[in-house]
Design a protein around this motif. Structure first.
Motif, PDB file in Angstrom:
ATOM      1  N   ILE A  18       0.408  -1.031   0.339  1.00 55.90           N
ATOM      2  CA  ILE A  18       0.116   0.322   0.202  1.00 55.90           C
ATOM      3  C   ILE A  18       0.917   1.415  -0.237  1.00 55.90           C
ATOM      4  CG2 ILE A  18      -1.795  -1.392   0.887  1.00 55.90           C
ATOM      5  CD1 ILE A  18      -0.907   0.086   3.355  1.00 55.90           C
ATOM      6  N   THR A  19       2.117   0.981   0.495  1.00 60.72           N
ATOM      7  CA  THR A  19       2.875   2.174   1.031  1.00 60.72           C
ATOM      8  C   THR A  19       3.766   2.580  -1.247  1.00 60.72           C
ATOM      9  OG1 THR A  19       4.513   0.729   1.864  1.00 60.72           O
ATOM     10  CG2 THR A  19       3.181   2.656   2.942  1.00 60.72           C
ATOM     11  N   ARG A  20       3.912   1.024  -1.542  1.00 58.38           N
ATOM     12  CA  ARG A  20       4.431   1.668  -2.709  1.00 58.38           C
ATOM     13  C   ARG A  20       3.415   2.194  -4.031  1.00 58.38           C
ATOM     14  NH1 ARG A  20       4.786  -2.960  -5.218  1.00 58.38           N
ATOM     15  NH2 ARG A  20       4.839  -4.665  -3.194  1.00 58.38           N
ATOM     16  N   GLY A  21       2.079   1.943  -3.412  1.00 54.61           N
ATOM     17  CA  GLY A  21       1.100   2.077  -4.047  1.00 54.61           C
ATOM     18  C   GLY A  21       0.427   3.348  -4.128  1.00 54.61           C
ATOM     19  N   GLY A  22       0.942   4.511  -2.996  1.00 54.55           N
ATOM     20  CA  GLY A  22       1.129   5.386  -3.235  1.00 54.55           C
ATOM     21  C   GLY A  22       0.414   5.774  -1.411  1.00 54.55           C
ATOM     22  N   ALA A  23      -0.173   4.624  -0.582  1.00 52.25           N
ATOM     23  CA  ALA A  23      -0.478   5.372   0.319  1.00 52.25           C
ATOM     24  C   ALA A  23       0.217   6.521   1.403  1.00 52.25           C
ATOM     25  CB  ALA A  23      -0.907   4.563   1.883  1.00 52.25           C
ATOM     26  N   ASP A  24       0.143   7.505   2.458  1.00 57.71           N
ATOM     27  CA  ASP A  24       0.982   8.701   2.792  1.00 57.71           C
ATOM     28  C   ASP A  24       1.549   7.609   3.624  1.00 57.71           C
ATOM     29  OD1 ASP A  24       0.655  10.784   1.030  1.00 57.71           O
ATOM     30  OD2 ASP A  24      -0.909  10.951   1.423  1.00 57.71           O
ATOM     31  N   ALA A  25       0.515   7.390   4.802  1.00 57.60           N
ATOM     32  CA  ALA A  25       0.471   6.846   5.900  1.00 57.60           C
ATOM     33  C   ALA A  25      -0.002   5.030   6.087  1.00 57.60           C
ATOM     34  CB  ALA A  25       0.202   7.865   7.184  1.00 57.60           C
ATOM     35  N   VAL A  26       0.136   4.625   7.453  1.00 58.51           N
ATOM     36  CA  VAL A  26      -0.205   3.591   7.555  1.00 58.51           C
ATOM     37  C   VAL A  26      -0.407   4.438   9.100  1.00 58.51           C
ATOM     38  CG1 VAL A  26       0.812   1.837   5.610  1.00 58.51           C
ATOM     39  CG2 VAL A  26       1.610   2.291   8.300  1.00 58.51           C
ATOM     40  N   LEU A  27      -1.396   2.814   9.956  1.00 58.92           N
ATOM     41  CA  LEU A  27      -2.088   2.872  11.378  1.00 58.92           C
ATOM     42  C   LEU A  27      -1.965   2.245  12.124  1.00 58.92           C
ATOM     43  CD1 LEU A  27      -4.553   5.472  12.425  1.00 58.92           C
ATOM     44  CD2 LEU A  27      -4.902   3.057  12.691  1.00 58.92           C
ATOM     45  N   THR A  28      -1.300   2.072  12.808  1.00 56.08           N
ATOM     46  CA  THR A  28      -1.878   0.559  13.410  1.00 56.08           C
ATOM     47  C   THR A  28      -1.982   0.507  15.318  1.00 56.08           C
ATOM     48  OG1 THR A  28       0.314   0.012  13.931  1.00 56.08           O
ATOM     49  CG2 THR A  28      -0.489  -0.688  11.979  1.00 56.08           C
ATOM     50  N   GLN A  29      -1.881  -0.550  16.247  1.00 57.70           N
ATOM     51  CA  GLN A  29      -1.609  -0.609  17.208  1.00 57.70           C
ATOM     52  C   GLN A  29      -0.483  -0.576  17.467  1.00 57.70           C
ATOM     53  OE1 GLN A  29      -3.563   0.225  19.723  1.00 57.70           O
ATOM     54  NE2 GLN A  29      -5.355   0.050  18.673  1.00 57.70           N
ATOM     55  N   LYS A  30       0.280  -0.116  18.486  1.00 61.18           N
ATOM     56  CA  LYS A  30       1.542  -0.026  18.919  1.00 61.18           C
ATOM     57  C   LYS A  30       2.012  -1.344  19.017  1.00 61.18           C
ATOM     58  CE  LYS A  30       0.751  -1.377  23.707  1.00 61.18           C
ATOM     59  NZ  LYS A  30       0.560  -0.755  25.295  1.00 61.18           N
ATOM     60  N   GLY A  31       1.964  -1.833  18.810  1.00 56.01           N
ATOM     61  CA  GLY A  31       2.840  -3.677  19.381  1.00 56.01           C
ATOM     62  C   GLY A  31       3.533  -4.470  18.106  1.00 56.01           C
ATOM     63  N   VAL A  32       3.129  -3.530  16.746  1.00 55.26           N
ATOM     64  CA  VAL A  32       3.366  -3.574  15.596  1.00 55.26           C
ATOM     65  C   VAL A  32       4.124  -2.883  15.140  1.00 55.26           C
ATOM     66  CG1 VAL A  32       1.095  -5.834  15.102  1.00 55.26           C
ATOM     67  CG2 VAL A  32       1.476  -3.336  14.163  1.00 55.26           C
ATOM     68  N   ALA A  33       4.501  -1.989  15.439  1.00 54.33           N
ATOM     69  CA  ALA A  33       5.208  -0.885  15.112  1.00 54.33           C
ATOM     70  C   ALA A  33       6.861  -1.607  15.025  1.00 54.33           C
ATOM     71  CB  ALA A  33       5.856   0.041  16.179  1.00 54.33           C
ATOM     72  N   PRO A  34       7.433  -2.676  15.028  1.00 52.79           N
ATOM     73  CA  PRO A  34       8.335  -3.591  14.452  1.00 52.79           C
ATOM     74  C   PRO A  34       8.150  -4.133  12.877  1.00 52.79           C
ATOM     75  CG  PRO A  34       8.821  -3.828  17.007  1.00 52.79           C
ATOM     76  CD  PRO A  34       7.450  -3.292  16.353  1.00 52.79           C
ATOM     77  N   ARG A  35       7.366  -5.004  12.908  1.00 52.42           N
ATOM     78  CA  ARG A  35       6.611  -5.557  11.767  1.00 52.42           C
ATOM     79  C   ARG A  35       6.212  -3.966  11.003  1.00 52.42           C
ATOM     80  NH1 ARG A  35       2.074  -9.918  12.531  1.00 52.42           N
ATOM     81  NH2 ARG A  35       2.871 -10.129  10.187  1.00 52.42           N
ATOM     82  N   VAL A  36       6.344  -2.688  11.328  1.00 50.03           N
ATOM     83  CA  VAL A  36       5.581  -1.072  10.365  1.00 50.03           C
ATOM     84  C   VAL A  36       6.066  -0.976   9.686  1.00 50.03           C
ATOM     85  CG1 VAL A  36       4.345   0.361   9.764  1.00 50.03           C
ATOM     86  CG2 VAL A  36       2.822  -1.539  10.940  1.00 50.03           C
ATOM     87  N   HIS A  37       7.792  -0.259  10.558  1.00 46.00           N
ATOM     88  CA  HIS A  37       8.665   0.141  10.017  1.00 46.00           C
ATOM     89  C   HIS A  37      10.258  -0.132   9.457  1.00 46.00           C
ATOM     90  CE1 HIS A  37       8.561   3.359  12.817  1.00 46.00           C
ATOM     91  NE2 HIS A  37       8.081   3.101  13.838  1.00 46.00           N
ATOM     92  N   PRO A  38      10.454  -2.045   8.890  1.00 45.26           N
ATOM     93  CA  PRO A  38      11.182  -1.626   7.945  1.00 45.26           C
ATOM     94  C   PRO A  38      10.647  -1.816   6.790  1.00 45.26           C
ATOM     95  CG  PRO A  38      11.265  -3.721   9.270  1.00 45.26           C
ATOM     96  CD  PRO A  38      10.252  -2.612   9.812  1.00 45.26           C
TER      97      PRO A  38
END
Length: 288
Positions: A69-89
């Motif tokens: 979704i970020t390659r497709g053009g989303a500006d930001a993603v939103l999650t709960q705190k616990g999955v932050a390590p899976r989001v950042h990379p």
């Protein structure tokens, strides 16, 4: 004195003026708003549904979905705190928002959103902004209203933007009533939010009242997944009403091709394409 203004003393004299500190705080908040949007328009994909719905399609392998979704053009993603390590990379330098409350569909009442994190913890896990959900008109409105006020006050101490998810929901409220939705978004502004997400009233004409009810950037929720045409037309209607973008979850992350639908939505929001042009650009069949 506003909550985001601090007076620093040096002996018997102020070392920094209120206005200098205010400018510093405003600069931080503005720079972070730019991380979750583009030129004042916002395409956010909330993916906090793992709390609400469980590990549904698109969220089991959240790494691949965030990348798409970020390659497709989303500006930001939103999650709960616990999955932050899976989001950042996997977010391709795009923005990250941490949601601060939640509930489940298998609990006693889904409208009873409870605190799940704090502003400080969101900062620790690398958030550019925080979000908070309030159901205006529900039995839980008083508690959620108090908590939203506290969240905005604390977030602004650190120059952190707040996305308020302000929905018109209650026993006597129609969720697509533009008057009720307008009340919800105005409440978000009154309590200090920086961007407000809410439900769509169904068409551009009625949604203009919602947009005109606040000076905040207004973004809409997407709801359950529809056809490509339905998604694109909803986004186009939202923008035609003067909104600032969308915060769409299931319509994006549960799509068979999250990157393609993200490309279509981004084309409408950021390039002002028609629904038809956007779907053609993304090579998506309208009725799938």
């Amino acid at each position: 004195m506003p909550s985001n203004v601090y007076r620093i003393r040096n002996g018997n004299k102020d070392g920094l003026t209120q206005i200098h500190i205010t400018k510093l705080m405003d600069a931080g908040l503005q720079s972070r708003l730019e991380r979750i949007g583009t030129d004042g328009r916002y395409f956010v994909v909330p993916m906090d549904h793992g709390v609400t719905l469980g590990p549904v399609k698109g969220l089991k392998d959240i790494e691949s979905t965030v990348d798409a979704i970020t390659r497709g053009g989303a500006d930001a993603v939103l999650t709960q705190k616990g999955v932050a390590p899976r989001v950042h990379p996997n977010k391709n330098t795009k923005g990250f928002i941490v949601h601060l409350n939640g509930s489940t569909v298998i609990g006693p009442d889904e409208d009873d959103k409870r605190l799940t994190s704090s502003v400080e913890e969101a900062i620790r896990v690398g958030a550019d902004a925080v979000s908070f959900h309030i159901n205006v008109g529900s039995n839980y409105e008083p508690t959620q209203m108090t908590q939203l006020g506290e969240v905005t006050e604390k977030a602004h101490r650190f120059g952190i933007p707040v996305l308020a998810m302000a929905y018109a929901r209650g026993p006597d409220i129609a969720g697509d009533d533009p008057e009720a939705i307008g009340h919800a978004v105005r409440l978000a502004e009154e309590l200090g939010a920086d961007v407000v997400k809410t439900g769509y009233s169904g068409d551009a004409d009625s949604f203009r009242h919602v947009v005109e009810s606040t000076r905040l950037p207004v973004v809409i929720a997407g709801g359950s997944k529809g056809t490509n045409r339905q998604t694109a037309e909803m986004v186009r209607g939202t923008m035609d009403a003067g909104a600032a973008g969308v915060s769409m979850g299931r319509s994006i992350f549960q799509h068979d091709d999250p990157e393609a639908i993200s490309r279509a939505v981004s084309a409408i929001i950021h390039d002002d394409r028609s629904a038809e042009e956007a779907l053609e650009l993304a090579e998506l069949a309208p009725d799938e």
